[in-house]
Design an enzyme around this catalytic site. Structure first.
Site, mmCIF file in Angstrom:
data_model
loop_
_atom_site.group_PDB
_atom_site.id
_atom_site.type_symbol
_atom_site.label_atom_id
_atom_site.label_comp_id
_atom_site.label_asym_id
_atom_site.label_seq_id
_atom_site.Cartn_x
_atom_site.Cartn_y
_atom_site.Cartn_z
ATOM 1 C CG HIS A 1 -113.234 -111.361 -2.473
ATOM 2 N ND1 HIS A 1 -111.765 -111.309 -2.847
ATOM 3 C CD2 HIS A 1 -113.923 -111.323 -3.391
ATOM 4 C CE1 HIS A 1 -111.983 -110.799 -4.081
ATOM 5 N NE2 HIS A 1 -112.976 -110.914 -4.556
ATOM 6 C CE LYS B 1 -103.699 -107.925 9.359
ATOM 7 N NZ LYS B 1 -103.719 -108.894 8.275
ATOM 8 N NE ARG B 2 -111.986 -101.103 7.513
ATOM 9 C CZ ARG B 2 -113.037 -100.291 6.848
ATOM 10 N NH1 ARG B 2 -112.954 -100.286 5.707
ATOM 11 N NH2 ARG B 2 -114.210 -100.530 7.401
ATOM 12 C CE LYS C 1 -109.362 -107.840 8.086
ATOM 13 N NZ LYS C 1 -108.750 -108.294 7.136
ATOM 14 C CB THR D 1 -103.436 -108.605 -0.629
ATOM 15 O OG1 THR D 1 -104.486 -107.702 0.166
ATOM 16 C CG2 THR D 1 -104.198 -109.560 -1.412
ATOM 17 C CE LYS E 1 -100.996 -105.060 -0.697
ATOM 18 N NZ LYS E 1 -102.184 -104.248 -0.556
HETATM 19 C C1 26Q Z 1 -121.641 -106.135 1.415
HETATM 20 C C2 26Q Z 1 -122.818 -105.550 1.456
HETATM 21 C C3 26Q Z 1 -123.242 -104.232 1.683
HETATM 22 C C4 26Q Z 1 -122.281 -103.269 2.154
HETATM 23 C C5 26Q Z 1 -120.960 -103.751 2.095
HETATM 24 C C6 26Q Z 1 -120.583 -105.110 1.794
HETATM 25 C C7 26Q Z 1 -119.255 -105.552 1.961
HETATM 26 C C8 26Q Z 1 -118.165 -104.547 1.323
HETATM 27 C C9 26Q Z 1 -116.871 -104.849 1.402
HETATM 28 C C10 26Q Z 1 -118.761 -106.759 2.131
HETATM 29 C C11 26Q Z 1 -117.435 -107.156 2.045
HETATM 30 C C12 26Q Z 1 -116.477 -106.166 1.724
HETATM 31 C C13 26Q Z 1 -114.959 -106.657 1.689
HETATM 32 C C14 26Q Z 1 -114.385 -107.657 1.768
HETATM 33 C C15 26Q Z 1 -113.119 -107.805 1.687
HETATM 34 O O1 26Q Z 1 -112.510 -106.948 1.584
HETATM 35 N N1 26Q Z 1 -112.496 -109.091 1.806
HETATM 36 C C16 26Q Z 1 -111.055 -109.326 1.428
HETATM 37 O O2 26Q Z 1 -110.769 -109.445 0.305
HETATM 38 C C17 26Q Z 1 -109.437 -109.795 0.271
HETATM 39 C C18 26Q Z 1 -109.198 -110.003 -1.269
HETATM 40 O O3 26Q Z 1 -109.784 -111.149 -1.877
HETATM 41 C C19 26Q Z 1 -108.853 -110.825 0.846
HETATM 42 O O4 26Q Z 1 -107.399 -110.828 1.003
HETATM 43 C C20 26Q Z 1 -109.327 -110.716 2.403
HETATM 44 O O5 26Q Z 1 -108.945 -111.887 3.088
HETATM 45 C C21 26Q Z 1 -110.846 -110.433 2.521
HETATM 46 O O6 26Q Z 1 -111.246 -110.232 3.797
#
Ligand code: 26Q
Length: 809
Positions: free
Chosen positions: A357, A545-546, A551, A653, A657
Site C-alpha cells: 500500500h 484525508k490524513r 499529501k 480512495t 468517494k
Molecule cells: C506500520 C508499522 C508500525 C506502525 C504503523 C504502521 C502503519 C500503519 C498504517 C503503516 C502504514 C499504515 C497505513 C497505510 C495506508 O493507509 N496506506 C494507504 O492505503 C490506501 C489503501 O490502499 C491507499 O489508497 C493510500 O494511497 C495509502 O496511502
C-alpha cells in the site's frame, strides 16, 4: 436475495431484547436501550444468516478468503446493515410505535475507528463487497479498546483524546469463548529430537497470552453471504497467573496480568509511518498467531487434511503488518503437524498473498533482529531458516551478485525486512492502482520483479459505494433511479447510463439543486459541531484525508494564502466566494504535520476577523474527521483535492468517494487519479503538476526549491507572508522548510507544483462563475464514470486473479 423479515418478527425481536437485557417494555425503554436492542436484533438476524451460509460453505467445500489486517475502519454499522438487508422501512415502522426514529438511533452509534485511514477503510469496504458478492470471507484484526484518537483543536493545535468506542459499539460484538488460542511471547525455545525422529519444540519461560475472539457480522447488499470480522482480545491467562501465585510470586502474577491486557488496548495512530516499538511487534504477532491457529484448527475440524489448505483457504496479508503469518503458518505445520520444511513452504506460499500500500521509505517495515528474537524466538528462527533458503536460491540464480542478494534477503544488517518476507512467502503481490503497481516493480521490488515476475499484479482499489452514494446521498440516488433505474445499486457499472443525460437541462439543474441541498446540510452540521458559519453559495473545496507532507495540505494552504493576499490588496476583487474545508488527523508524534494544521487554523482565524474578505474566502478546519463526517462532507463537496506529489499516493480512495458524489477533482497524476482521468476523460478532471517520472528526473538532478522562489513573485510574496505570520504568529519555520530546510528543502515539491496548481484552481473558479452548466455536465460525467471504482469490482478481481475464489450462490 433480500431478507423477508416482517414487521411482526422485528417487533418481537426488539421487544425480547428489551425485556431480556433491560427488563423494560418498549414504552418504558429509553433511547439508548432501544438503540442497543435494535443493534442486537440486527446482529441476531445477521448471525442467523451467517449460520445458514456457513452450512452451505461446508457442504460445498467452498474455498474461503481470510483477510488479515491490523486495521478495519468501519465507522457506523446500523444504517449500513439495515440498508444492506433492505430492512430499513420495516424497522422504521416498528420504531414508529416507540416514539423514536431510526435517524435518531443512528446518531447514538459511535464510529468504530479501528483504523487510521485508507488501508483500514479499504479493509472495511472489502468486507462489505465480499459479502455482497457472496464470497466466503472472514476478516481478522484486533479488538482495540481504543480506536484512533479523537482530535480536538486547541488554539489551532491538534490535541488527542482517547476514543472510547466500546460501550456503544459492543452491542455488535459476539464473544466467542469457544474460539480462543494461546499466543506465546519471549522465553526460550528448546529443541529436542524425540525417539520417533520428531523434533519437539518446547517453550521455556514464555509469557503466554490468551486470544479470545469477538465476532462482528458484516452484511452484503441483498446477498446470501455475511462476512465475519473476527477481532482478537488479549486476555491474561488464568492458570498461568495461578501458577505464579501458588509459587508465592503474588506481585509478578498481578503485573503479568496487566501486561497481557495492554496488547489490545490501543491502535497505533501512525499512518504511512512505521513505529519500531516492541508493543506493535507483539500486536502484529498476536494477530498472526491467533488468526493462523484459528484458520488451521477450523480447517482441520471441517476437512481433516492440512495439505488441502491452499485449495480451501486464501490467506491475504493487507500490507506487511501481518507478515509474520507466513512464519506462523510454517511454525504450526512443522512444529505441530510435523510437515517437512519444503512441503510446509509449498503450502504456505500457495496460500498467502500480499498487497502493498505504499512506496514511502518511512512506511517500509523493518524490525531490529534482536527485538524479533527476544519477542518471538521461534518465529525468529523460522524467519532465519526462510532467509537461509532464500539466499541459497538467490546464489544459484544470481551467482556473484552480492549486492542484489543482500538487498533481496529478508535479514540484512541485523534488521528483518517484512516486505521481502511478504513477497517471498506469497504467490501474489499486488499494488493498489495501476501506476502504483508499475512503480513498485521499478523501485522497492525491482529485484523481486526480475526474480519472480509472475507474482506481480495490480488490483485498483474500490469503495463500498453504496455507503457514500445510496446511504449518504439519497437525494442523488433518487435522481439516478429516476434517470437510469435502480440497477446501479447492484451493478456499479450501470452508472455509465447516466452519461446519456449530459445534455438534459432539467437533469443538470436537478443535479445542481441536490448539491445545494447537501451543501446546506453540511453547513448546518459544521455550525452545530464547531460554530462555523459557511455561505452555502460559496464553492465547497475539500481536502479530507490524513495529514501527511506527501499529501500536500501545505500546497493547498499556499494557494489559500495567495488568494488571501490578493484580497487584502484588493478587497473589492470580483471572485467567486469559496470555502476551503479541511479534515485531517496527524499522527500524534508527527510534528511537521501538526505545524501544518496549526498554519491552516491560524490562516483561518485571521481571515475570519476580516468580514469583507471572509465573505469571499473562508477556511474551515473540521475537527475529528472520521468516517461519519465523511458521509456528510463528500456529498456536499464541489471540488475534491487530490494533490499528492506524483508517485507518492499509492491509490487514494477518498478521491473515488468525491467523484461518485459529483465533485470535480483537482489533482496530480498520482495513484488512482490516473485511472479516474482515463475513465472520465481529460476534459473532465483538473490535472496539474509534475508527473511521477518528471518528479524522479528533477530529484535525480537535484531539486532546488529556490529556483521556483526566484521565478515567482507570488511565491516570494507567500514566503514573506509566512515569515510575518498569521493571527499574530510567525510561521518562519515553515518558510525555512520550503526554502532552506535540510537535508532537503521542500521535500514534497510544493514550490515546484505551486504555479500550475494555482492556475488550475483559477480555471475551476472561472468555470464555476462563467459556465455553471458545463460545471454540472462535468459533475454528471464524473458520477457516470465512477462505476469502475467500486469495491465490488476490486473484490471480483482479487477473487478471480489472486484467490481463486468463487461466489457461493
Ligand atoms: C506500520 C508499522 C508500525 C506502525 C504503523 C504502521 C502503519 C500503519 C498504517 C503503516 C502504514 C499504515 C497505513 C497505510 C495506508 O493507509 N496506506 C494507504 O492505503 C490506501 C489503501 O490502499 C491507499 O489508497 C493510500 O494511497 C495509502 O496511502
Amino acid at each position: 436475495m433480500a431478507t423477508t423479515i416482517t414487521e411482526k418478527e422485528v417487533r418481537e425481536l426488539v421487544k425480547g431484547k428489551l425485556a431480556r437485557y433491560y427488563g423494560v417494555s418498549p414504552v418504558e425503554a429509553n433511547r439508548d436501550q432501544i438503540y442497543k436492542a435494535v443493534v442486537m436484533s440486527v446482529r441476531d438476524i445477521l448471525l442467523q444468516k451467517r449460520q445458514v451460509f456457513s452450512k452451505k460453505m461446508k457442504t460445498k467445500r467452498a474455498k474461503r478468503v481470510y483477510y488479515l489486517c491490523m486495521e478495519f475502519l468501519l465507522g457506523r454499522s446500523l444504517k449500513n446493515s439495515l440498508y444492506n438487508l433492505s430492512a430499513t422501512e420495516t424497522f422504521e415502522k416498528v420504531l414508529d410505535g416507540y416514539g423514536v426514529t431510526l435517524d435518531e438511533l443512528y446518531e447514538l452509534e459511535p464510529d468504530a475507528g479501528l483504523g487510521n485511514g485508507g488501508l483500514g477503510r479499504l479493509a472495511a469496504c472489502f468486507m462489505d463487497a465480499l459479502a455482497t458478492g457472496n464470497y466466503p470471507a472472514m476478516g481478522y484484526s484486533l479488538r482495540y479498546e481504543y480506536g484512533l484518537f479523537k482530535q480536538k483543536i486547541v488554539d489551532g493545535w491538534q490535541t488527542e483524546l482517547p476514543d472510547v468506542w466500546l460501550p456503544g459499539g459492543e452491542a455488535w460484538l459476539t464473544q466467542r469463548s469457544d474460539k480462543s488460542y494461546i499466543v506465546r511471547f519471549g522465553g526460550r525455545v528448546e529443541e529436542k529430537w524425540a525417539e520417533n525422529g520428531i523434533l519437539e519444540i518446547n517453550y521455556v519461560d514464555s509469557q503466554d497470552v490468551e486470544a479470545v475472539a469477538y465476532d462482528m457480522m458484516i452484511s452484503g447488499k441483498d446477498s446470501e453471504a455475511v462476512s465475519v470480522l473476527r477481532l482478537w482480545k488479549a486476555k491474561p491467562m488464568q492458570d498461568f497467573n495461578m501458577k505464579l501465585f501458588s509459587q508465592g510470586d503474588y506481585y509478578q502474577a498481578m503485573v503479568e496480568d496487566n501486561d497481557a491486557d495492554v496488547l489490545t488496548k490501543v491502535l497505533y495512530p501512525a499512518d504511512n509511518h512505521v513505529n519500531g516499538k516492541a508493543l506493535r511487534l507483539k500486536q502484529q504477532y498476536f494477530l498472526c498467531s491467533a488468526s493462523i491457529q484459528n484458520i488451521i484448527s477450523d480447517h482441520r475440524h471441517r476437512y481433516g487434511d492440512l495439505s488441502d489448505l491452499p485449495k480451501l483457504a486464501a490467506i491475504h496479508l493487507n500490507d506487511t503488518h501481518p507478515a509474520m503469518a507466513i512464519a506462523e503458518l510454517m511454525r504450526i505445520l512443522i512444529d505441530e503437524y510435523y510437515y517437512k520444511w519444503d512441503d510446509a513452504w509449498a503450502i504456505t506460499t500457495a496460500s498467502c498473498a500480499y498487497t502493498n500500500h505504499t512506496v514511502l521509505a518511512e512506511a517500509l517495515e523493518t524490525w531490529q533482529e534482536d527485538l524479533v528474537e527476544r519477542t518471538v524466538p521461534r518465529i525468529h528462527s523460522i524467519i532465519k531458516e526462510i532467509n537461509r533458503k532464500l539466499c541459497e536460491e538467490l546464489w544459484n540464480r544470481f551467482p556473484g551478485e552480492w549486492a542484489k542478494i543482500s538487498r533481496m534477503s529478508i535479514i540484512e544488517h541485523d534488521r528483518v525486512k517484512m516486505a521481502n518476507l511478504s513477497v517471498y512467502g506469497s504467490h501474489s503481490v499486488n499494488g493498489v492502482a495501476a501506476l502504483h503497481s508499475e512503480i513498485i516493480k521499478k523501485s522497492v521490488f525491482k529485484d523481486y520483479y526480475d526474480f519472480t515476475p509472475y507474482k506481480f499484479t495490480n488490483v485498483t482499489n474500490g469503495i463500498a459505494y453504496r455507503r457514500w452514494l445510496c446511504q449518504a446521498n439519497p437525494e442523488l440516488t433518487n435522481l439516478l433511479v429516476e434517470c437510469i433505474g435502480d440497477g446501479f445499486v447492484h451493478d456499479s457499472m450501470k452508472l455509465a447510463d447516466f452519461k446519456k443525460f449530459e445534455d438534459d437541462d432539467s437533469v443538470l439543474s436537478k443535479l445542481e439543486e441536490i448539491k445545494a441541498i447537501k451543501k446546506q446540510q453540511f453547513a448546518d452540521y459544521a455550525y452545530k459541531k464547531q460554530g462555523f458559519v459557511i455561505d452555502p453559495k460559496s464553492i465547497f473545496d475539500t481536502q479530507a484525508k490524513r495529514l501527511h507532507e506527501y499529501k500536500r495540505q501545505l500546497l493547498n494552504a499556499l494557494n489559500i494564502i495567495d488568494t488571501y493576499l490578493d484580497l487584502r490588496d484588493n478587497p473589492d476583487m470580483d471572485i467567486q466566494p469559496k470555502t476551503y474545508i479541511f479534515g485531517a488527523k496527524a499522527a500524534p508524534g508527527y510534528s511537521m504535520a501538526k505545524q501544518i494544521i496549526k498554519l491552516i487554523n491560524f490562516i483561518s482565524e485571521e481571515i475570519r476577523k476580516d468580514k469583507k474578505i471572509n465573505e469571499k474566502l473562508n477556511v474551515v478546519y473540521m475537527e475529528d474527521y472520521n468516517v461519519t463526517m465523511s458521509e456528510v462532507l463528500m456529498p456536499a463537496s464541489e471540488i475534491s483535492e487530490q494533490i499528492s506529489l506524483a508517485g507518492k499516493e499509492a491509490s487514494g480512495t477518498g478521491n473515488m468517494k468525491f467523484m461518485i458524489n459529483g465533485a470535480l477533482t483537482i489533482g496530480t497524476l498520482d495513484g488512482a487519479n490516473v485511472e479516474m482521468a482515463q475513465a472520465v476523460g481529460d476534459e473532465n478532471i483538473f490535472i496539474f503538476g509534475h508527473k511521477a517520472n518528471e518528479v524522479d528526473d528533477i530529484w535525480r538532478s537535484g531539486y532546488s526549491s529556490s529556483t521556483y522562489y526566484n521565478e515567482s513573485p507570488r511565491l516570494r510574496r507567500i514566503i514573506e507572508a509566512l515569515i510575518i505570520g498569521f493571527n499574530g504568529q510567525s510561521f518562519s519555520d515553515m518558510a525555512n522548510y520550503l526554502l532552506t530546510g535540510s537535508p532537503v528543502a521542500d521535500p514534497y515539491m510544493c514550490m515546484a507544483d505551486f504555479t500550475s496548481y494555482s492556475k488550475t484552481q483559477r480555471e475551476l473558479s472561472d468555470l464555476y462563475v462563467n459556465d455553471k452548466r458545463r460545471w454540472n455536465q462535468i459533475s454528471l460525467r464524473n458520477i457516470a464514470a465512477s462505476g469502475y471504482f467500486a469495491a465490488d469490482r476490486s473484490i471480483k478481481e482479487y477473487a478471480e486473479n489472486i484467490w481463486n475464489l468463487k461466489p457461493l450462490k
